[in-house]
Design an enzyme around this catalytic site. Structure first.
Site, mmCIF file in Angstrom:
data_model
loop_
_atom_site.group_PDB
_atom_site.id
_atom_site.type_symbol
_atom_site.label_atom_id
_atom_site.label_comp_id
_atom_site.label_asym_id
_atom_site.label_seq_id
_atom_site.Cartn_x
_atom_site.Cartn_y
_atom_site.Cartn_z
ATOM 1 N N HIS A 268 -11.527 47.012 32.117
ATOM 2 C CA HIS A 268 -10.075 47.046 32.102
ATOM 3 C C HIS A 268 -9.506 48.138 31.197
ATOM 4 O O HIS A 268 -8.545 48.824 31.549
ATOM 5 C CB HIS A 268 -9.577 45.670 31.632
ATOM 6 C CG HIS A 268 -8.093 45.524 31.652
ATOM 7 N ND1 HIS A 268 -7.369 45.394 32.816
ATOM 8 C CD2 HIS A 268 -7.190 45.485 30.643
ATOM 9 C CE1 HIS A 268 -6.087 45.276 32.523
ATOM 10 N NE2 HIS A 268 -5.944 45.330 31.216
ATOM 11 N N CYS B 268 -2.124 48.506 32.318
ATOM 12 C CA CYS B 268 -2.118 47.044 32.410
ATOM 13 C C CYS B 268 -0.693 46.523 32.563
ATOM 14 O O CYS B 268 0.005 46.943 33.477
ATOM 15 C CB CYS B 268 -2.845 46.483 31.182
ATOM 16 S SG CYS B 268 -2.921 44.689 31.194
ATOM 17 N N ASP C 189 -13.284 45.323 36.340
ATOM 18 C CA ASP C 189 -12.205 44.812 35.489
ATOM 19 C C ASP C 189 -12.194 43.287 35.583
ATOM 20 O O ASP C 189 -11.944 42.733 36.652
ATOM 21 C CB ASP C 189 -10.874 45.406 35.964
ATOM 22 C CG ASP C 189 -9.721 45.098 35.013
ATOM 23 O OD1 ASP C 189 -9.812 44.123 34.241
ATOM 24 O OD2 ASP C 189 -8.724 45.831 35.060
#
Lengths: 419, 432
Positions: free
Chosen positions: A358, A231, A323
């Protein structure tokens, strides 16, 4: 009902978190409906459980690795369902996330067998065993790093070394997240977790310092250091791979990739900056924040992106196609186009997982479609991560194996090593 | 430092296992056809170092799998998945007569497994290995509880399996060295049996009064175990080793209090004065002391002392046994005449018509110390029995390879026997 209790056995009773186990229940009456249940009490005092509904065979046995679960938190033939399908027990707060904080102790999971299916909670367990799940293999050393202004934790594998090295960068939640580093060290990589959000320094110079710290460590092979980012952490990771003129990772892995530079070099201001650029964060019908749309807007906006045409070493991008927190798949597509145009896409490998969200974590970790999250400006939000539990868990298992293989291929020497 | 050494990948699965679990040792990412030595090093609680090693050649993919490949030499040879443990021996320069035993069962046995270049036989400590990993071997599974028991004058430790229970109970008796030996009871609890390790020779009462315990001591231990809220009082067994078998035979046949579902006797004999308290065993031993022999290396051979004779007043009447009995016999047992005793027991039981209760496991070239698996074999070791003041070298017998295989086979069969008789109705064919 048999006079003696059933016998639950798990092999191994003490395993690494990414190792599979086998769960066997014996000495049941034949053809008896039972529930096999896992229960875990987390470091932050919440209870998590998973369970499957089974029927014993003619020998009075249930073999979780081979039999079908016909209901519960997972169904079908799922040897590890008792871990990856865990969710908070009824009555828990909403939006919990399971993360281990203390690496030096194992995750303790109680595996028990209960009579019946739907009403299994009404009775006491018939039998149970305790299983340990470790992030650290025996002999792995955990070392606090507080020099050169760095705030990190280094995990060294057992043995004489020297070892290939990894810089491990987590996401926007900040703090020092150690578990993936501990697990990578258990697989032979000298790995350092780095807190890059509370350092208060320009992030990109900070991660260069961290990279060099690993590279210069006496037990690390200097030209075999890679970077893993998740991320927000994939941004400094890609910076090192592309734009840095100071260091060159041997290879890079980015999970749920973020490749846009905020104009504020400190990076920790990025959430505020992003919100101010795009207005309010959209919420879905359950009032969960859906940051993906903000991200999509930024992708097509005017903020500067990482110069992927400058990447000169292998890169692996892992994306969940569902995601909802960040447009990882779209970012990966964008990067692919850039690298194709630049002629360096032979360095790029991609793993895209449909219906995965995610938070692609090490295998058998429970999936959370949403959870509470504290942003760097201390705002508590309920964030939608996305993904459906079964495909997401399959993605975690598959991607971890492939990430390890990628790291081993590029950081360990080729097969033609001569002794 | 040669950076190419990073290539060699060494793994052991599981890295944390129970003492009786197998592991898989793999070496990967080496060139094909390379000579390697896989080495194990352990420092035991009394600070002695033990090592084992096997010589291998990598296959076409540059791999060695100890479970599948042949060791060409070292402390073990052939395809031996667990050779790195059972062939452990004291490093050169160690004192003679050592025996590897763990006292503290709450911590694991730690073994360092390493891989070295070439086929080496010595000087490991002076070299840097290509790779090494640490392996933990546990007597206690997670969740097993260890509870010291001192009520009613007992010196004992109870090990309870994880879970709500209740569990079948096993009374675990060791031999003439005395002390409170816990490891086998801990391992039994890891397999679902509430097990009580009992010190009946050097217990508190004996140390304070100078007197040996009486027969009631064993019955008290049985009763305390049986009445524990997490023990199934109707499903009890006794497991005796060496001198412990004497009391197991006696209690199984004569005790009005002790009612066993089954009994296991390892390396022992039913020969004893059947009347009177346990100290009569010591008297019998002393009376037959002339039968004690010495080997040419001056090792004490006790095996003739408890030889069966025709005199029924010196043998437990096995024809009166009412529960299944498993006898484990090492045919090269130099300490107790286990083979002769087993033969005599079989004859007694055939005459009485209860021989259907008897199972004999007899192992050639196997000595007296038939332990849980992968514990290194000791053909002889320094030992002190309650009968002697000093530590002397005793001959136990057995050849390492056969003895180690026997330990593995016997333990598996002991567990199946206990499971079948104490849990009842379980098909032992279900495997993980």
């Amino acid at each position: 009902m048999s006079q003696t209790p059933p016998i639950v056995s798990v092999l191994p009773t003490r395993g690494l978190v990414d190792e599979k186990f086998k769960v066997l229940v014996e000495n049941l009456p034949p053809g008896r409906p039972v529930t096999v249940r896992s229960l875990h009490h987390s470091d932050n005092d919440h209870y998590w459980e998973a369970f499957g509904f089974y029927t014993s065979d003619h020998r009075g046995t249930v073999n979780v690795s081979k039999d079908q679960s016909v209901g519960g938190t997972y169904t079908g033939k799922e040897p590890m369902g008792l871990l990856w399908s865990m969710c908070p027990v009824p009555g828990s707060h909403k939006g919990l996330r399971l993360r281990k904080l203390n690496m030096c102790s194992p995750m303790l999971v109680n595996i028990s067998v209960h009579s019946g299916h739907e009403g299994f909670r009404d009775g006491a367990p018939l039998a149970s065993v305790l299983v340990e799940r470790w992030y650290m293999a025996p002999g792995v050393k955990r070392i606090d790093v507080q020099e050169k202004g760095l705030l990190g934790t280094l995990f060294l594998p057992p043995g004489p070394g020297p070892f290939p090295g990894i810089l491990d960068l987590w996401g926007g939640g900040g703090g020092l997240v150690e578990y993936r580093s501990a697990l990578l060290a258990s697989h032979g990589f000298a790995t350092m977790s780095l807190d890059y959000l509370s350092c208060g320094q320009p992030v990109f110079t900070y991660v260069e310092t961290a990279f060099n710290f690993i590279k210069d460590h006496p037990q690390v092979i200097a030209d075999r250091v890679g970077v893993v980012g998740l991320c927000l952490g994939s941004l400094p990771a890609l910076y090192l791979a592309a734009d840095s003129t100071v260091v060159k990772p041997r290879c890079t892995v980015c999970i749920s990739c973020f490749a846009i530079y905020p104009s504020d070099r400190v990076l920790s201001g990025s959430f505020e900056e992003i919100t101010s650029l795009s207005g309010n964060i959209p919420v879905d019908e359950n009032n969960l924040e859906r940051w993906k749309d903000v991200g999509l807007g930024l992708l097509s906006g005017s903020l500067r992106k990482v110069n992927m045409e400058k990447v000169t070493s292998p890169l692996l991008l892992v994306s969940g196609c569902d995601d909802q927190n960040w447009p990882s798949f779209e970012t990966a597509e964008d990067i692919t186009q850039t690298m194709r145009a630049a002629g360096n896409d032979h360095l790029l490998s991609r793993l895209d997982y449909p219906d995965s969200g995610h938070l692609i974590e090490p295998p058998f970790s429970p999936h959370f479609r949403a959870s509470t999250f504290v942003t760097t400006n201390k705002r508590k939000a309920m964030i939608l991560w996305g993904g459906q539990t079964k495909p997401h868990s399959d993605a975690q298992e598959d991607s971890w194996r492939k990430i390890l293989s990628f790291l081993q291929q590029h950081l360990c020497c080729s097969l033609n090593a001569k002794l | 430092m040669d950076r190419k050494k990073c290539c060699v990948q060494l793994s052991v699965h599981p890295s944390r296992g129970l003492m009786d679990e197998k592991f898989i040792v793999r070496v990967q990412k080496v060139l094909p056809g390379c000579q390697l030595t896989v080495h194990a090093l352990h420092q035991c609680e009394d600070r002695n170092s033990w090592e084992a090693f096997g010589h291998y050649t990598t296959d076409a993919s540059g791999t060695v799998n100890v479970s599948q490949d042949t060791s060409l030499g070292g402390t073990y040879s052939g395809v031996e998945a667990m050779g790195l443990l059972w062939s452990l021996r004291p490093v050169p320069g160690s004192k003679p007569g050592l025996r590897l035993r763990k006292k503290n069962v709450q911590t694991p046995m730690e073994v360092t497994i390493s891989v070295y270049q070439g086929h080496q036989t010595e000087g490991f400590v002076d070299q840097v290995p290509l790779a090494s990993v640490l392996v933990e071997r546990w007597y206690m599974a997670p969740g097993v509880r260890r509870i010291p028991i001192t009520e009613e004058g007992l010196t004992a430790t109870l090990f309870l399996p994880a879970g709500p229970g209740p569990f079948p109970g096993v009374l675990d008796l060791w031999g003439g060295g005395g002390q409170l030996v816990e490891y086998r009871a801990a391992l039994l609890a890891s397999h679902g049996f509430a097990s009580l390790a009992l010190d009946y020779l050097t217990c508190k009462i004996t140390l304070e009064t100078g007197k040996m315990v009486d027969n009631q001591y064993f019955e008290t231990a049985y009763r305390v175990l049986q009445q524990h809220p997490q023990v199934l009082g109707s499903r009890m067994a006794m497991l005796g080793f060496s001198l412990g078998t004497s009391f197991t035979f006696k209690m199984a046949v004569y005790s009005q209090v002790i009612k066993l579902r089954c009994a296991v006797c390892i390396g022992g004999s039913h020969v004893q004065p059947i009347d009177g308290p346990p100290k009569e065993m010591l008297t019998y031993f002393n009376r037959n002391a002339s039968k004690i022999r010495c080997s040419e290396k001056n090792e004490i051979i006790l095996r003739d002392v408890f030889q069966p004779t025709a005199d029924p007043s010196f043998k437990v009447d096995m024809g009166r046994l009412q529960c299944p009995l498993l006898l484990v016999v090492g045919e090269d047992d130099q300490s107790w005449p286990a083979s002769e005793a087993a033969k005599d027991i079989k004859e007694m039981m055939e005459r009485a018509g209860n021989s259907h209760l008897l199972t004999i496991l007899s192992y050639p070239k196997t000595g007296h110390l038939i332990e849980p698996p992968y514990i290194p074999h000791a053909r002889a070791s320094i030992f002190r029995t309650i009968g002697t003041r000093e530590k002397l070298m005793f001959l136990w017998g057995g050849q390492t390879v056969e003895h180690s295989h026997a330990q593995e086979d016997a333990w598996m069969k002991i567990l199946v026997f206990l499971r079948e008789n104490l849990y009842g109705g379980t098909n032992p064919g279900a495997t993980l």
